[in-house]
Write an enzyme that holds these catalytic residues in place. Structure first.
Site, mmCIF file in Angstrom:
data_model
loop_
_atom_site.group_PDB
_atom_site.id
_atom_site.type_symbol
_atom_site.label_atom_id
_atom_site.label_comp_id
_atom_site.label_asym_id
_atom_site.label_seq_id
_atom_site.Cartn_x
_atom_site.Cartn_y
_atom_site.Cartn_z
ATOM 1 N N GLU A 262 33.390 25.878 50.197
ATOM 2 C CA GLU A 262 32.986 25.861 48.898
ATOM 3 C C GLU A 262 34.133 24.939 48.062
ATOM 4 O OE1 GLU A 262 30.380 27.127 48.546
ATOM 5 O OE2 GLU A 262 30.181 28.910 49.472
ATOM 6 N N GLU B 53 38.219 49.503 28.761
ATOM 7 C CA GLU B 53 39.128 48.090 28.534
ATOM 8 C C GLU B 53 38.218 46.843 29.174
ATOM 9 O OE1 GLU B 53 42.824 48.795 29.871
ATOM 10 O OE2 GLU B 53 43.088 50.506 28.457
HETATM 11 P P1 13P Z 1 34.574 29.512 53.719
HETATM 12 O O1 13P Z 1 35.227 30.227 54.884
HETATM 13 O O2 13P Z 1 34.268 28.194 54.122
HETATM 14 O O3 13P Z 1 35.683 29.503 52.911
HETATM 15 O O4 13P Z 1 33.343 30.286 53.222
HETATM 16 C C1 13P Z 1 33.258 31.409 52.877
HETATM 17 C C2 13P Z 1 32.457 31.885 51.724
HETATM 18 O O5 13P Z 1 32.645 32.903 51.182
HETATM 19 C C3 13P Z 1 31.502 30.892 51.426
HETATM 20 O O6 13P Z 1 30.828 31.181 50.347
HETATM 21 ZN ZN ZN Z 2 31.174 33.533 49.544
#
Ligand code: 13P
Ligand code: ZN
Length: 271
Positions: free
Chosen positions: A116, A169
């Site tokens: 990501e 809150e």
């Molecule tokens: P990664 O292991 O590549 O960080 O991906 C995890 C994830 O949450 C993909 O959206």
């Molecule tokens: Zn994710």
């Protein structure tokens, strides 16, 4: 050089990942974190002129050229970050042309940054444009927030309003509300661009039926935003199937926001 494992940014990153795992937000490799570092804070721990390898990112990020980030690795389990940071985490520097990342430390087993990274770097760019002190982008899969995605309209006004009503809150913690994206293919430049577009306006962005992104000046701020959303979503999921006999009214939400002096999304209140 001092031991990098004792650097405050490293210990805080490990502690944060451990808390995210403990709270059930980050099963297996679910979720990822990136923390913008300064040369000054890294210098006592690392010779930043020594690059271990160069990893292409697959998208241009020229505005972030030269910037340093501590990032979780792709496929790395959150439960292991605290006990094994040198394999789970990496410190990267965006290359001069903005198209690759130089690995300066970490991923000793040959790993690389989260899939990501587009959403993280594009969101950093977007948040820095509105808040030059932003340092953190955090993604996770909190249970109740995700559950709520299946039973509540994925509309940012309605989603924010429902959560504001769940804990007194909430409107004080996230007066700017929550951006919401529909389900999209993750790990792509497209979802990265869509997330960053929302991040111009919101510090929180729900990825429909996937998870949530939070941004902040510190790891605690990003964590606290997601934590507050998750608490409110839990209350929603514990009550959504029961008759509602009490509710916080819009005039009360307005009174709260005004009493705490926060700039809230007035258009997300209906009265
Ligand atoms: P990664 O292991 O590549 O960080 O991906 C995890 C994830 O949450 C993909 O959206
Ligand atoms: Zn994710």
């Amino acid at each position: 050089m001092k031991d990098i494992l004792s650097a405050p940014f490293m210990t805080k990153m490990c502690e944060t990942a451990a808390n995210m795992y403990r709270l059930g937000w980050d099963e297996r490799n679910g979720g990822n974190i990136s923390l913008l570092l300064t040369e000054e804070e890294v210098a006592p721990y690392l010779d930043t002129t020594q690059s271990i390898r160069v990893i292409p990112t697959g998208f241009p990020a020229k505005e972030l050229a030269g910037k340093l980030f501590l990032v979780t690795g792709t496929g790395k389990y959150f439960k292991n970050v605290q006990s094994d940071p040198a394999n789970q985490l990496g410190i990267i520097r965006i290359t001069g042309d903005g198209e690759a990342a130089e690995l300066l430390w970490g991923w000793e087993d040959g790993g690389k940054f989260t899939s990501e990274l587009p959403a993280h770097l594009m969101s950093h760019r977007a948040r820095l444009a509105v808040d030059p002190e932003n340092r953190v982008i955090m993604h996770s899969h909190p249970t109740y927030t995700l559950a709520m995605n299946y039973v509540h309209p994925l509309d940012e006004k309605q989603f924010t309003h429902t959560l504001w009503q769940m804990c007194t809150e909430c409107i004080v913690v996230f007066p700017d509300g929550i951006g919401v994206l529909p389900w999209m293919l993750c790990g792509t430049n497209e979802i990265g661009e869509a997330t960053a577009e929302k991040m111009r306006e919101f510090r929180l962005v729900v990825w429909g039926m996937h998870g949530i992104y939070g941004a902040g000046k510190t790891l605690d701020e990003a964590f606290g935003l997601i934590e507050t959303v998750e608490k409110a979503a839990q209350i929603y999921m514990l009550t959504a199937h029961l008759p509602r006999i009490n509710t916080i009214q819009d005039h009360e939400l307005r009174a709260l926001a005004e009493s705490f002096g926060v700039a809230y999304r007035k258009d997300f209140l209906s009265e």
